[in-house]
Design a protein around this motif. Structure first.
Motif, short mmCIF file in Angstrom:
data_model
loop_
_atom_site.label_atom_id
_atom_site.label_comp_id
_atom_site.label_asym_id
_atom_site.label_seq_id
_atom_site.Cartn_x
_atom_site.Cartn_y
_atom_site.Cartn_z
N ALA A 14 0.79 -1.06 -0.14
CA ALA A 14 -0.13 -0.01 -0.06
C ALA A 14 0.72 1.25 0.06
N ASN A 17 2.19 1.86 -3.55
CA ASN A 17 1.12 2.42 -4.19
C ASN A 17 1.03 3.81 -3.93
N TRP A 18 1.09 4.33 -2.70
CA TRP A 18 0.87 5.63 -2.37
C TRP A 18 2.07 6.60 -2.83
N ASP A 21 1.78 7.06 -6.57
CA ASP A 21 0.85 7.87 -6.91
C ASP A 21 1.24 9.72 -6.43
N ALA A 48 -5.84 -1.28 -1.43
CA ALA A 48 -6.83 -1.63 -2.76
C ALA A 48 -7.55 -2.72 -2.07
N ARG A 66 -10.04 3.02 -9.82
CA ARG A 66 -8.86 3.14 -9.28
C ARG A 66 -8.22 2.23 -10.00
N THR A 70 -2.84 -0.72 -8.39
CA THR A 70 -2.78 -0.78 -6.90
C THR A 70 -3.15 -2.23 -6.17
N GLU A 74 -0.28 -4.69 -4.30
CA GLU A 74 -0.51 -5.27 -2.84
C GLU A 74 -0.37 -6.72 -2.96
#
Ligand SMILES: [Zn+2]
Length: 263
Positions: A14, A17-18, A21, A48, A66, A70, A74
């Motif tokens: 996660a 992904n963050w 982004d 996600a 989304r 993502t 994960e």
């Protein structure tokens, strides 16, 4: 224990992904947010997996879906952390491999989506990899730094050659800058790969990466030609292939070099 490892991998997935982004846009971490309308995500959408279960897969403001990435990241991070747990033989080797792989996964995601390798990722990674190298009893500061130097030297040379090549192809026009096959980001990536796997592993890691990228390019060209969509120069991101080579050497060693040295 496996459950704890899986949760750890999930949290890092996660986080990757963050960061993927926010870093390409702000060059620094920003709160988890919708990439389309920049509305902040509610906490359940930070991950996600619960987002898809709770059916909040679309942004509640602009209803943009989304990215599938993502979820993939994960799942990969969970599977990867469990694999590393079984591979490792000590807490230090687990944490080293885990952190190195997390950084590499982040670089792959950003490079595939933006064709960028960010200094804000590679510079802290360089420091981290040197520290992890010092904690590794099979490494030494000399091997770590020499690995980094060889990675940098080799790819800086290729970068200079690539620049000459691109200038000749474009007939002297200097618009080839964003189409150069090998950007300076790849040079910094080769450097931190050297720091991660040390010397002499770095040589095999980069050779495997270059070979994998070459094979992929050939397959891609054949595929495009069959679909009659041939273009002379389609740059592919080099980073993911170099990282595949780095992972190979990190987890399985340098069998090629050993064979050559034993001849
Ligand atoms: Zn949105």
């Amino acid at each position: 224990m496996i459950i704890a490892i899986a949760i750890l991998g999930w949290a890092f997935g996660a986080a990757i992904n963050w960061l993927a982004d926010s870093l390409p846009f702000f060059r620094k971490p920003a709160m988890p947010r919708c990439p389309a309308c920049t509305a902040p995500f509610s906490p359940i959408s930070w991950f996600a997996v619960p987002a898809i279960i709770a059916r909040v897969w679309r942004c509640e403001y602009c209803s943009t879906r989304r990215q599938t990435r993502t979820l993939l990241v994960e799942i990969l991070a969970i599977a990867g952390s469990i694999s590393i747990y079984f591979w490792s033989n000590s807490p230090t080797s687990f944490w080293s491999a885990f952190l190195v792989s997390a950084v590499f996964l982040l670089i792959i995601v950003i490079d595939m989506e933006h064709k960028l390798i960010l200094h804000v990722v590679t510079f802290p990674a360089a420091v981290l990899f040197i520290v992890l190298g010092l904690l590794n009893p099979q490494m030494s500061l000399g091997r770590v730094l020499l690995g980094g130097a060889v990675g940098f030297g080799l790819f800086f040379l290729l970068y200079l050659l690539g620049g000459i090549f691109a200038r000749n192809v474009s007939g002297g026009q200097d618009n080839a800058d964003d189409e150069v096959a090998l950007g300076f980001g790849d040079v910094t990536l080769a450097t931190i790969i050297g720091l991660a796997v040390g010397f002499p592993g770095v040589i095999e890691a980069l050779l495997r990466g270059i070979l994998a990228a070459g094979l992929f390019s050939i397959a891609y060209l054949i595929f495009m030609k069959m679909r009659r969509r041939y273009s002379a120069f389609t740059p592919i991101p080099y980073g993911p292939f170099l990282i595949l080579g780095a992972w190979w050497v990190y987890f399985w060693g340098w069998a090629w070099l050993e064979r050559i040295l034993n001849m």
